[in-house]
Enzyme design. Sequence first.
Site, PDB file in Angstrom:
ATOM      1  N   TRP A 101       0.841  -1.202   0.000  1.00  0.00           N
ATOM      2  CA  TRP A 101       0.000   0.000   0.000  1.00  0.00           C
ATOM      3  C   TRP A 101       0.870   1.244   0.000  1.00  0.00           C
ATOM      4  CZ3 TRP A 101      -4.234  -1.602  -1.781  1.00  0.00           C
ATOM      5  CH2 TRP A 101      -4.845  -2.771  -1.335  1.00  0.00           C
ATOM      6  N   ASP A 168      -2.034   6.574   6.367  1.00  0.00           N
ATOM      7  CA  ASP A 168      -3.002   5.594   5.885  1.00  0.00           C
ATOM      8  C   ASP A 168      -3.294   4.669   7.063  1.00  0.00           C
ATOM      9  OD1 ASP A 168      -4.426   3.513   4.799  1.00  0.00           O
ATOM     10  OD2 ASP A 168      -3.008   3.064   3.182  1.00  0.00           O
ATOM     11  N   LYS A 192     -12.154  -2.183   6.632  1.00  0.00           N
ATOM     12  CA  LYS A 192     -11.311  -3.022   7.481  1.00  0.00           C
ATOM     13  C   LYS A 192     -11.800  -3.015   8.926  1.00  0.00           C
ATOM     14  CE  LYS A 192      -8.597  -3.675   3.901  1.00  0.00           C
ATOM     15  NZ  LYS A 192      -7.746  -2.624   3.430  1.00  0.00           N
TER      16      LYS A 192
END
Length: 359
Positions: A101, A168, A192
Site C-alpha cells: 500500500w 493511511d 477493514k
Amino acid sequence: MKKHNFSSGPAILPLPVFEQAAEAVRDFNGMGLSILEISHRSPEFTAVMEEANVLIRDLLNVPDDYAILFLQGGASSQFFMTAMNLLDQDAKAGYIDTGSWSTKAIKEAQAFGTVETLASSKPDNFTYIPKGFAIPEDLAYVHITTNNTIYGTQFKTLPETSVPMVGDMSSDIFSQPVDVSRFDLIYAGAQKNMGPAGATLVIVRKEALGKVKRHIPTMLDYRTHVKKDSAFNTPPVFPIYVSMLTLRWIKANGGIPAMQQKNAAKAELIYREIDRNPMFKGTVTDPADRSTMNATFVLAEGKEHLNDEFMQLCKAANCSGVKGHRSVGGFRASMYNAMEIESVQALVQVMQSFERKFG
Ligand SMILES: *Cc1c(COP(=O)(O)O)cnc(C)c1O
C-alpha cells in the site's frame, strides 16, 4: 452458524451492527422507508452524518480545527488525492515504504511533486518497520501506513519528527488511541475496521488545505467536501450509516481504550501460539513490529507441504479467511475490533490440533 471471520477486508463487523443495518434496509427509524431510498439531504440522514462526525471527534479526540469527511474511491484514491492537495510541484514529501500500500502511495504521489523514500523494508519483503532513519525538516509531509494489512507489521510509535504526517490508517483506525494532532491528514477505507466498503474516512487539518498552486478538480479538492459537510454530491449513504452504527458500538463498549485492550489480548494469544507451535513460524522479523490487527504466519521449514491440511482443519472448525495474501503466502489472521477473543481461541485450537495430527 456464524463463522469465525478472519478476513482482512471487507471484514468482520459487530453482530448488532449487522442486525440494525438489516432492519434499516427494511424500515429506517420507523419512517416506513428504507435507508436506501431516502434523500441524503433529509433530516433523518443528516442526523446520521452528524452523529458519525460527533462519534469520531469524541472517540479519537479530534481537535476542532480538523474536518471529518466521508468520501468515495477507497483508500487507493487517497494515494493521489493527498499528494494532489498537499504537495506542490516544487515541494518534497517523505514516504516510509512498509508494504504494497505504501509502494502504491509513493507511485501516485510522484505525479505531483518530489517524493523521497526515507526508508524501506522492501528488500526484506517488508518483514519489519524501518527505524532510525533521518527525516529532513523541509518536507511538506511524511506519509506512513500505520498498519500493513498484508505483511502484518504496525508502527508501534510514530516517527520522531516535527514535520506533519499523512497516515493511511485503513486497517488500524479505531483500534488504539492516536494523536491526531501529529497528522495533517488521516485516511482510511471503511471496510477493514469501521464499516462496509464504499466510504473512505478522511480527517484533515483545515489549515493544511489550499496551499498548493495547481488546479484541483472540484470533486478531488478536499475543500469542496469540507465546505459541504461531505454532501457536495450524494455521499455513500449506506456505508456511512453502517460505519456510524459501528462507531456507536465502539463507544458503548468502552471506546478506544477498551478496543485497544481487547485487541492486545487477542494478539498476545495468537502470537504466543505462533511462537510456541513448532508447526508454524511468524513472518515478522522484529516481534516489536507485529500488528495487533493482522497476524501473519507460515508453515515451519519442512512442513510446507501441509498447507491444504491446515486449511482443511480451519474450514472444519468454521474459521474463515485465514489464507495469507499471495505476496506473503501462508496464513493471516485478521482480528479487527469486532472479533471476540473466542474466535482467536478457536483458531489457536485448530493450530494445536494440527500439531497433534501432523507434528
Ligand atoms: C485495504 C487497504 C488499502 C486499499 O483500500 P481500498 O479502499 O480498497 O482502496 C489501502 N491501505 C491499506 C493499509 C489497506 O489495508
